[in-house]
Design an enzyme around this catalytic site. Structure first.
Site, short mmCIF file in Angstrom:
data_model
loop_
_atom_site.label_atom_id
_atom_site.label_comp_id
_atom_site.label_asym_id
_atom_site.label_seq_id
_atom_site.Cartn_x
_atom_site.Cartn_y
_atom_site.Cartn_z
N VAL A 233 0.86 -1.19 0.00
CA VAL A 233 0.00 0.00 0.00
C VAL A 233 0.90 1.24 0.00
CG1 VAL A 233 -1.81 1.26 1.21
CG2 VAL A 233 -1.81 -1.25 1.24
N HIS B 287 3.29 -1.12 11.02
CA HIS B 287 2.58 -2.27 11.59
C HIS B 287 2.96 -2.38 13.06
CE1 HIS B 287 1.74 -4.36 7.59
NE2 HIS B 287 2.75 -3.57 7.24
N HIS C 271 2.69 3.24 6.41
CA HIS C 271 2.01 2.59 7.53
C HIS C 271 3.04 1.86 8.37
CE1 HIS C 271 1.81 0.14 3.89
NE2 HIS C 271 1.91 -0.93 4.65
#
Ligand code: 5GP
Length: 126
Positions: A106, A112, A110
């Site tokens: 993506v 995790h 981000h």
């Protein structure tokens, strides 16, 4: 399919759509700089994604272009979520994939957060 993290930001990506409220997510935290939600395909008992609200392709892009305020806000949000989930004492792992070798899929930064039990080896054996 892994993305090319050197490409310009594309605001049709799935996390941009979550930020705009166009598709649902199981949110766990939100503030001025970040949104955190459960991963749709969890790889651990706890698997949460934390994303900045700004348009950044990857950790590389964010660390180069984001303001001091955005960086501080995002880092604090990641820490806050881990604490709020009770992960500090048992322990947890952070991961940010960047580009093809990492498998980043993506193209919106981000981090995790993995936890909820022993996480095994840091990466798969080569
Ligand atoms: P990457 O491989 O880019 O580091 O990780 C992308 C993560 O996003 C994967 O763990 C994947 O399961 C998660 N993901 C992909 N699409 C969605 C979605 O629509 N909603 C949520 N909550 N997670 C998603």
């Amino acid at each position: 399919m892994p993305i090319d993290a050197t490409r310009p930001y594309d605001d049709s990506n799935i996390f941009a759509r979550i930020l705009r409220g166009e598709i649902p997510a199981r949110k766990v935290y939100e503030d001025a700089h970040a949104l955190a939600f459960h991963d749709i395909n969890p790889q651990a008992a706890t698997h949460i994604l934390v994303i900045p609200k700004g348009a950044y392709v990857s950790w590389d892009d964010f660390s180069e272009r984001a303001s001091e305020e955005e960086i501080a806000g995002f880092v604090r949000a990641v820490g806050h979520v881990a604490r709020a989930e009770g992960l500090v004492a048992p322990g947890y792992r952070l991961l940010a994939n960047v580009g093809p070798d990492s498998g980043q899929e993506v193209p919106h930064l981000h981090v995790h957060i993995f936890g909820g039990g022993p996480l095994g080896p840091m990466i798969s054996p080569r």
